[in-house]
Write a protein that holds these residues in place. Sequence first.
Motif, mmCIF file in Angstrom:
data_model
loop_
_atom_site.group_PDB
_atom_site.id
_atom_site.type_symbol
_atom_site.label_atom_id
_atom_site.label_comp_id
_atom_site.label_asym_id
_atom_site.label_seq_id
_atom_site.Cartn_x
_atom_site.Cartn_y
_atom_site.Cartn_z
ATOM 1 N N LYS A 31 1.066 -1.153 -0.121
ATOM 2 C CA LYS A 31 -0.120 -0.184 0.002
ATOM 3 C C LYS A 31 1.006 1.032 0.123
ATOM 4 O O LYS A 31 0.726 2.193 -0.963
ATOM 5 N N THR A 83 -6.970 -3.920 -8.416
ATOM 6 C CA THR A 83 -7.301 -4.209 -6.870
ATOM 7 C C THR A 83 -7.972 -5.455 -6.676
ATOM 8 O O THR A 83 -7.873 -6.418 -7.230
ATOM 9 N N TYR A 85 -10.653 -7.459 -4.407
ATOM 10 C CA TYR A 85 -12.033 -7.265 -4.000
ATOM 11 C C TYR A 85 -12.357 -8.463 -3.201
ATOM 12 O O TYR A 85 -12.291 -9.426 -3.842
ATOM 13 N N ASP A 255 -8.731 -4.536 -0.956
ATOM 14 C CA ASP A 255 -8.935 -3.133 -1.035
ATOM 15 C C ASP A 255 -10.486 -2.561 -0.779
ATOM 16 O O ASP A 255 -10.589 -1.731 -0.505
ATOM 17 N N ARG A 256 -11.325 -3.432 -1.355
ATOM 18 C CA ARG A 256 -12.644 -3.267 -1.279
ATOM 19 C C ARG A 256 -13.451 -4.530 -0.751
ATOM 20 O O ARG A 256 -12.938 -5.492 -1.226
ATOM 21 N N THR A 270 -14.496 0.535 0.924
ATOM 22 C CA THR A 270 -13.155 0.138 1.336
ATOM 23 C C THR A 270 -13.471 -0.050 2.857
ATOM 24 O O THR A 270 -14.605 0.196 3.319
ATOM 25 N N GLU A 273 -14.892 3.013 4.594
ATOM 26 C CA GLU A 273 -16.124 3.350 4.099
ATOM 27 C C GLU A 273 -17.250 2.746 4.885
ATOM 28 O O GLU A 273 -18.086 3.137 5.571
#
Lengths: 305, 711
Positions: A31, A83, A85, A255-256, A270, A273
Motif C-alpha cells: 500500500k 485491486t 475485491y 482493497d474493497r 473500502t 467506508e
Amino acid sequence: MAKCYNLAGLHDFCSNSTSNQPIYLDRLTIKRMTTLLAHQSFLTKQTSMPIISANQLRKSFPTPNGTLKHAVDGVSFEIEAGTIYGLLGPNGAGKTTTLRMLGGLIAPTSGEAIIDGNNVGENPFAVKHCIGFLTANTGLYQRLSPREILHYFARLYGMQPDRINARVEHLIGWLDMHSFADLRCGALSTGQKQRTSIARALIGDPIVLIMDEPTLGLDVLSNRIILDFIRREHVEGKTIILSTHYLDEAESLCDRIGLMHGGKLMAEGTMEELQALTGEEKLSAIFLKLFGEAQGEDQNGQLLA
Amino acid sequence: MMNRRILTIYTKELTELLRDRRTLIAMIVVPIALYPLLIIGSVHLLSVQDGERKTERMTVGVQFDPEWPKDNQPATRRLTRQLQTARQIIRDNHHDDSEDVISNGIESIERMEIIVVDDVTRAVELGVCHVGVVFEDSEDARNHPTQANVHIKYDKAELRSESAAARLREVFDLLSRTMTEEILSRERLPLWILDPIHVKIDNVATPQKVGGMVLGSIVPLVLVLMTITGAIYPAIDLTAGERERGTLETLIVCPVPPVELMTGKYLVVATVAMMGAALNLISMGATLHFGGFTDMISASGDTKLPLEVLPVILIVLIPFAMLFSAIMVAVCSYARTFKEAQNYIMPVILAALIPGGVAAMPGTELSGINAYVPVMNMVLLAREMLLGHFEWLTITKVMLSTCVYAGSAVMVASRVFSTEAAIFADSASLKASFSRKFMRPSNYPTSTLALITTAILFPVWMFVQFSIQPGADESALQTFKMTAWLMPIALVLIPVILLSYFKVRTGSALGLSSTKPRYIIAAILIGLGGWIPAHELFVLQHAISPVPRAILDSNDTLMSAFENQSIWVPLLLIAVIPAICEEMFFRGFLLSGLRQTTKKWSAIIIVACVFAIFHIILIKFVITATLGIVLGYLCWQSRSIVPSILAHMLHNGIAVLIAFIPTISNKLGVSDLGPIDHLPTHIIAIGTVTVVAGIALATSRSAATHNQELV
C-alpha cells in the motif's frame, strides 16, 4: 489497451538485485509503495473504466417443490483494475454463485456482467480467456504430473505449441515447482498440489483472478502459499476478486469489500467506508451489525406480510 | 480434420485412463487371461466328469427276499449272472468296435456293485445305492420264453443316479438284443426283421456352417456384453468420476464448449469399448484356435469354426460400441458420484440384456422389426455372419439404424453434460431443472429433442409398418388405409404433444408459415417435373445394381389394391396425407430442430437420410434421399413447409395419376414402359429443365437476401 499498472519501475524497487528469489511483501508495504509510486507518477493507471462490472446480477434455481430460489438477487458492483475485491458472507449467501456467473461457468438468469469489455452472458469464451479461476477444492488429475496438467490446460486455452513450453517452464520456475513437476499429482503433498492448482489457474496469463474460498479448509502452510500468491499477483498488477468467510483475511488483503447475505449485497466499499457506514471498528462487528439489520428487515417484512 | 481441442482432450483422457491399473486389468488382463481359463477349464472339467461317470463305481440295489439268506439272494444271483453274460458278449462279439469302447464297456460292468436293500425305492431316494433293480417275475419264466419285466429305479435329480441307470439300461439292452438274435437264428429268420426300415440321417451343412452355428449361439452375446462392460468404467470415470474429484470445474472454466469436452470424452469411451471388444474377440479366437477346440470339433468331420469371420464382426461392432458408449456417457453424466453412476448403469445393462437374450434364442431371425431393435440387431447380425450369410441390405439396415441411435445418444450426452445443474451438482436438483415449470417458451425445438423423438419414433414406426403389412391373400388397400390413419398420429400428433410439453410454439417449430410466391412456383415446378429424374435415377440404379423383382412389381400390387376405387382414394392415401404428415415431421419438426445447431447442408442431408430410412424399402433409399434433399433445400430456403408439402404432394400425385389413369400415361407416351425402361428423350429434357428451373428459383440471389433479412 493497458488497463493494468505499469510495473516496470516497481520491480526494480522491490526486488533484491542480488537474488531472484520471489519476495513476499505484506499488504501495508505494498500500500505504502503503491501510494508512493502513484505520487511519483511511476504508475500509469487507467481509471476511466472498471475492469469488472456486475449489473443487477440474478440467478434463480428451481427447487424440487416447484418454487424459484434466488441464490443471487440483484447484485451490482464494480472493480477497478489492479485491486483486490473481497466478497464476504456466511455459507449460502450467494458468493460462489456470483463468482461462477462472473467466470462464465453459469449463465445469469437476468442482469449482466462485463469483464474487460466482454459481456459474460453473450461471450463466455472471451471472458474465460482472460480470467483464472481457483477454488480451495479444485481437483487435480491424480494420474498426470503437474507439467502434463499445465501442458493440457495450455492447449485447451488454445495457446500456440511453441509458446506453451515457455509458459509452462516460466510458471514452474515462478512457483518453485521443479522438484515435483514430473511426479504424479496423486503423490504430491497438499502444498505442492496447491501450487500446481495456482499454476493451472495462471496458465492462460489471465488479467483477472477469481478465487472462490481459496483458503477454505487449508492448513497453515497451504494457507500461506495462497496468501503469498495473492499478494504477488497483486503486485504484478492483476485484478483479484475472492470470496471468503475469514474476516481477518479479508481485512488484511482486500482493497474493497462486499458483504453478502441471502443473495443480496448488503454493503460495499473500502474498509474506511464500511467503518464510517456502521460506526464499528472491526470487520466482524461491521458484519454482525449489517447482518442484524438485514435480519430485522426480513422479520419486519414477514410481520407485515 | 478433427478439432484440435477435441484431440487434446481425447489424448489426455486416454493417457490418464491407460495409466489406471483398474482400466488395464478390466480391459487387457481379464479378456486375455479369462477366456482361456474359463473355456478350457470348464470344457475340460465337463469332458472329464462325463468320461468318469461312464466308468466310475456304481451301486445297484436289489430287493431283499426274506425266504433266502442275505448272502444268497436270488435277485443278486440273477443280476450277477446277467452282468457276467453281458461282459462276455462285449468281449466276444464286438469285433468292429475299437479297443477303447470294449474296455470302457467291460469296465463299466465290472464297476457295478450289487447290494441288497429292504426297499429299493427308499434306498434310491436316500442315496444308499445309485440305482435299484426290481425283477417283477421269477427266473423260471425264462424256460418258457415270455417277456421278462425288469424295473430300474433312479433319481432324476441326481446326475450320478441318472448315468448309473443309463449304464444299467445299456446292459439290459445288450442282453435283450442278443436274445432276440438267438431266437431269430433258431427260427431261421433274417436279422433285418429287427430293423425292417433302416433310417440314416445325413447332415448336408458345410462344416463352416455348423461351426458358425456353434459360435453363433454364444459369441455375439458375449461380444455385445463385453463391449458394454468395457465402456462402463471409462464412462463413469470420465464423467461422474471427474465431477467427484473436483476436476470438472477446472475444465469448465477453460474456454472450451461443453460439446467439445463431451465429444473428446465420448470418443475415449468409444475407443476403449472398441479396444475391449477387439481384445475379447482376439482372445476368444486364439483360445478356440490354440486351445485345441478347432481340432477337437473338426475331429468329427462335420464342424469347422469360421474364425476368419471374427474380424468382420469387429467392424460391425464399431457402431454398436459407439452407441453404447454414448448411452453410458449420457447416463453417467447425470450422476454426481461414482457410486451413483454405478446405480444408474445397472438398469441400462439389464435393458440391453433383454433384447440381447431374446436375440440369442435359436428361433429369432434378423428380419422385419428385429433389424431395428438395438442390441438385438447386432447380436443377430453377428450370428448371421458366423453362419456365412452376408446380406448387404440387412447389414446396411442394422448399421444405419444403430448410427441414428448413436447420434441421438451423443446429443443427449452433450446436453446433459452442459446442464449447469449437472456440472455443479450442489446448485439445484436435476429433476427440477428438467421440470416443465421452468422451461421458457421458444420458437424452435432443440436439436436434442428433435433427434431423440426421431430415435424413439423410428422403431415404433417400423413396428407399426411391419404389423400392418398385408398377408398373402389380403388386399393392400387395408394397409394403405391404416397407414393413412396412423401416420398423422405418429408423425404429427406425437411431435405436437412433445412440442407443447416443452413450450415450443407449434407453428414456428413445424414451419407452418406463409412464404413468398417465388417458392410456391419453385415447388410446383419441382413437384411437376420431379418424377422424371426420379424415374431415371431408379433406372440408373437398376443398371448398377439390379433391383429385386418384387420391388419392380410393386406397381401392380398398388394397382390391384385400389381396384374399383375412385381415383380420389389413392390420391388421398398416397399423395395428400403422406405429403402433409411427412413434411410436418421431417422438414418441419426435425429440420427446424437441426437448424439450431447444424450447418445447412449437413442438416438437410441428415434429414433426407432419416426420411429415406423411415421408408422401409431400402432399395429406394437413393431416390427417397434425393427427394428428401430437394424438399429439405426448398424448406430451408423458404423457411416454411408449405412449398415442400406442395412439391411432395404433386410428386406423389403425378405418380398416382400416371399409374391409374391410362389417358394421362398415353398422352405422355409412357403407358407401355416398364419400371426399368428409359423415358422418351423429350420427356427427360422437359423434366430436367423444369426441376432445374425450380431449384434455381429457390436458390436465386434475392432469395438469399430474403434469408439474411430474416436472420
